[in-house]
Design a protein around this motif. Structure first.
Motif, mmCIF file in Angstrom:
data_model
loop_
_atom_site.group_PDB
_atom_site.id
_atom_site.type_symbol
_atom_site.label_atom_id
_atom_site.label_comp_id
_atom_site.label_asym_id
_atom_site.label_seq_id
_atom_site.Cartn_x
_atom_site.Cartn_y
_atom_site.Cartn_z
ATOM 1 N N SER A 154 0.832 -1.201 0.000
ATOM 2 C CA SER A 154 0.000 0.000 0.000
ATOM 3 C C SER A 154 0.865 1.249 0.000
ATOM 4 O O SER A 154 1.797 1.381 0.805
ATOM 5 N N GLY A 155 0.578 2.178 -0.922
ATOM 6 C CA GLY A 155 1.306 3.430 -0.999
ATOM 7 C C GLY A 155 2.687 3.329 -1.613
ATOM 8 O O GLY A 155 3.445 4.307 -1.581
ATOM 9 N N GLN A 156 3.024 2.187 -2.185
ATOM 10 C CA GLN A 156 4.348 2.005 -2.758
ATOM 11 C C GLN A 156 4.315 2.092 -4.287
ATOM 12 O O GLN A 156 3.289 1.852 -4.921
ATOM 13 N N ILE A 157 5.470 2.434 -4.865
ATOM 14 C CA ILE A 157 5.634 2.472 -6.324
ATOM 15 C C ILE A 157 6.970 1.824 -6.673
ATOM 16 O O ILE A 157 7.861 1.720 -5.825
ATOM 17 N N TYR A 158 7.076 1.393 -7.908
ATOM 18 C CA TYR A 158 8.337 0.800 -8.356
ATOM 19 C C TYR A 158 9.375 1.887 -8.623
ATOM 20 O O TYR A 158 9.064 2.986 -9.095
ATOM 21 N N ASP A 159 10.609 1.566 -8.318
ATOM 22 C CA ASP A 159 11.727 2.484 -8.543
ATOM 23 C C ASP A 159 12.116 2.433 -10.019
ATOM 24 O O ASP A 159 12.809 1.515 -10.453
ATOM 25 N N SER A 160 11.682 3.405 -10.770
ATOM 26 C CA SER A 160 12.054 3.477 -12.191
ATOM 27 C C SER A 160 13.177 4.472 -12.424
ATOM 28 O O SER A 160 13.954 4.339 -13.388
ATOM 29 N N ASN A 161 13.291 5.474 -11.575
ATOM 30 C CA ASN A 161 14.270 6.542 -11.806
ATOM 31 C C ASN A 161 15.704 6.036 -11.879
ATOM 32 O O ASN A 161 16.475 6.433 -12.748
ATOM 33 N N SER A 162 16.073 5.156 -10.925
ATOM 34 C CA SER A 162 17.465 4.707 -10.907
ATOM 35 C C SER A 162 17.793 3.900 -12.160
ATOM 36 O O SER A 162 18.925 3.949 -12.655
ATOM 37 N N PHE A 163 16.812 3.167 -12.682
ATOM 38 C CA PHE A 163 17.047 2.428 -13.926
ATOM 39 C C PHE A 163 17.181 3.390 -15.105
ATOM 40 O O PHE A 163 18.073 3.238 -15.949
ATOM 41 N N ALA A 164 16.293 4.383 -15.160
ATOM 42 C CA ALA A 164 16.339 5.350 -16.265
ATOM 43 C C ALA A 164 17.653 6.121 -16.263
ATOM 44 O O ALA A 164 18.296 6.283 -17.311
ATOM 45 N N LEU A 165 18.074 6.592 -15.110
ATOM 46 C CA LEU A 165 19.267 7.425 -15.043
ATOM 47 C C LEU A 165 20.545 6.612 -15.234
ATOM 48 O O LEU A 165 21.517 7.102 -15.813
ATOM 49 N N THR A 166 20.558 5.371 -14.760
ATOM 50 C CA THR A 166 21.723 4.515 -15.000
ATOM 51 C C THR A 166 21.869 4.229 -16.487
ATOM 52 O O THR A 166 22.972 4.291 -17.047
ATOM 53 N N ALA A 167 20.751 3.921 -17.141
ATOM 54 C CA ALA A 167 20.791 3.695 -18.588
ATOM 55 C C ALA A 167 21.203 4.959 -19.325
ATOM 56 O O ALA A 167 21.983 4.913 -20.289
ATOM 57 N N ALA A 168 20.704 6.109 -18.881
ATOM 58 C CA ALA A 168 21.060 7.374 -19.523
ATOM 59 C C ALA A 168 22.542 7.688 -19.340
ATOM 60 O O ALA A 168 23.192 8.213 -20.250
ATOM 61 N N ALA A 169 23.090 7.366 -18.169
ATOM 62 C CA ALA A 169 24.513 7.599 -17.929
ATOM 63 C C ALA A 169 25.370 6.723 -18.835
ATOM 64 O O ALA A 169 26.387 7.171 -19.377
#
Length: 440
Positions: free
Chosen positions: A228-243
């Motif tokens: 409840s109230g949780q979301i998947y961590d997408s930012n770290s995957f997006a930024l690692t791929a972008a780096a």
């Protein structure tokens, strides 16, 4: 590395996008050059000009399997009246001793093999009988110029121009030429050229090591069950791929809970392998104090010049930002917002140029063009803020993708450009010319 907060600005100062980027690029310095083996240097930036020590190819050689001959000996050769030549030997690639080719003679030659002395051209094996002939043919139909008693012969059915099918010495590059200039990013073709001219190592700036971490107690690793109230961590995957896309060696760290001690400990653990740290989340109102406390005491806090400056930028999305240096080596850190679109736009505008600067590149920015806005209605934009809208660019036109919300990840996945609305514009009419940042 000195502190990033070089401008006299209070906590309520609203930084422009250009001021923030200028501050980052004035602080980040290219990594020190190192000597690397060729394959380890892939993706790195060349530090020095590389000159050609030996011509390529280093000798005249055949571009075909066939026979090395003199031009006069095959002049006028035809199917009806082939030239019959004595085969005096074979020339393979890498051959050191070469048998000269005299009048009426031919040398069987392989692709890449050096042209023997006396030979002036190469006839492909398809223009011959493949050396199956045993000497002059009866009935005088073959124009034989081979001496009597020759053991092996080849019949040539077509004439050849001088130096046909011959790769000339230095036809690729000549000794003393510039092979690659400083600033070149080494990809597979450049690695091939360095190997071809005999370079086993090369002096480059290494690919920067970038550590990416998300912050937020609500974040869950993809593949796990959401509570409840949780979301998947997408930012770290997006930024690692972008780096990685920007040229870095990027490491992703799992989401860190909103606890100053835990965040500080995690960052301190990562300093050993980081040339640049990127965090996402915890820089806006609410989590601001926790992140500020954690990032104010990372590493050796007695080191002069360390510290993170939290700022408000006149942009949308991505208003809250943080930048500075931490630890004894003054490792640069960029703290980005937590909303997915905000963090990705911030990466493209600020982190990517920082990575490219660490690599030692001169041009660190994405290409920017002017395009015609294709839309059903005018675009609105907050006054005094530089807005970056997701867009799709094609054929000189750009259309918006998704809405302006900073949480719309699906729309981001279908965008290949950012539409820039300047600070002094509150609306942009369809058909107007707009600035576009091309992504990818």
């Amino acid at each position: 590395m000195s502190s990033a907060a070089t401008r006299p600005a209070g906590p309520d100062h609203l930084w422009s996008v250009d001021e923030h980027l200028e501050d980052i690029l004035a602080t980040v310095r290219p990594l020190e050059p190192i000597e690397l083996q060729l394959l380890d240097a892939q993706g790195c930036v060349l530090v020095d000009d590389v000159m050609v020590p030996v011509s390529l190819p280093p000798f005249d050689n055949s571009s075909m399997d066939g026979y090395a001959v003199r031009v006069a000996d095959v002049a006028g050769a035809s199917e009806e009246f082939p030239a019959v030549l004595e085969v005096v030997g074979d020339v393979a690639a890498g051959a050191a001793e070469l048998t000269p080719v005299g009048p009426g003679q031919a040398a069987r030659i392989m692709t890449g093999a050096p042209l023997p002395p006396g030979a002036e051209t190469v006839v492909p094996v398809e223009w011959t009988d493949g050396g199956l002939g045993e000497g002059p043919v009866g009935g005088m139909r073959a124009r034989s110029i081979a001496p009597e008693g020759a053991a092996g012969h080849v019949r040539v059915h077509r004439p050849a121009e001088p130096r046909a099918h011959v790769r000339a010495k230095g036809s690729d590059v000549k000794a003393g030429d510039l092979a690659l200039e400083a600033g070149t990013v080494l990809g597979p073709p450049q690695i091939a050229l360095l190997a071809a001219i005999g370079r086993g190592t090369v002096r480059v700036r290494p690919r920067p090591r970038v550590v990416v971490m998300s912050t937020g107690s609500e974040l869950v690793q993809p593949g796990e069950q959401l509570g409840s109230g949780q979301i998947y961590d997408s930012n770290s995957f997006a930024l690692t791929a972008a780096a990685r896309d920007a040229g870095a060696i990027a490491y992703r760290v799992g989401a860190v809970v909103d606890d100053a001690d835990t965040l500080r400990s995690t960052i301190e653990d990562q300093l050993v392998r980081a040339d640049l740290l990127v965090t996402t989340g915890g820089v806006s109102v609410g989590a601001y104090d926790v992140v500020k406390e954690a990032l104010s005491h990372v590493g050796d806090e007695d080191e002069a010049g360390s510290g993170i400056d939290f700022r408000k930028l006149a942009m949308q999305p991505g208003k809250p930002q943080g930048f500075g240096s931490i630890g004894p080596d003054h490792t640069p850190l960029l703290a980005l917002p937590g909303n997915p679109v905000s963090s990705y736009v911030s990466f493209e505008l600020f982190v990517r140029p920082a990575i490219r600067t660490l690599m030692g590149l001169d041009d660190v920015h994405r290409p920017r063009i002017t395009a015609t806005l294709k839309a059903d209605k005018a675009l609105s934009s907050p006054k005094g803020r530089r807005q970056f809208l997701r867009g799709a660019y094609a054929g000189g036109e750009v259309t918006t993708v998704g809405g302006a919300g900073s949480h719309l990840v699906a729309a981001l996945a279908h965008a290949d450009a950012l539409i820039v609305v300047p600070e002094d514009a509150e609306s942009v009419e369809p058909g107007s010319e707009v600035e576009v940042v091309l992504l990818g």
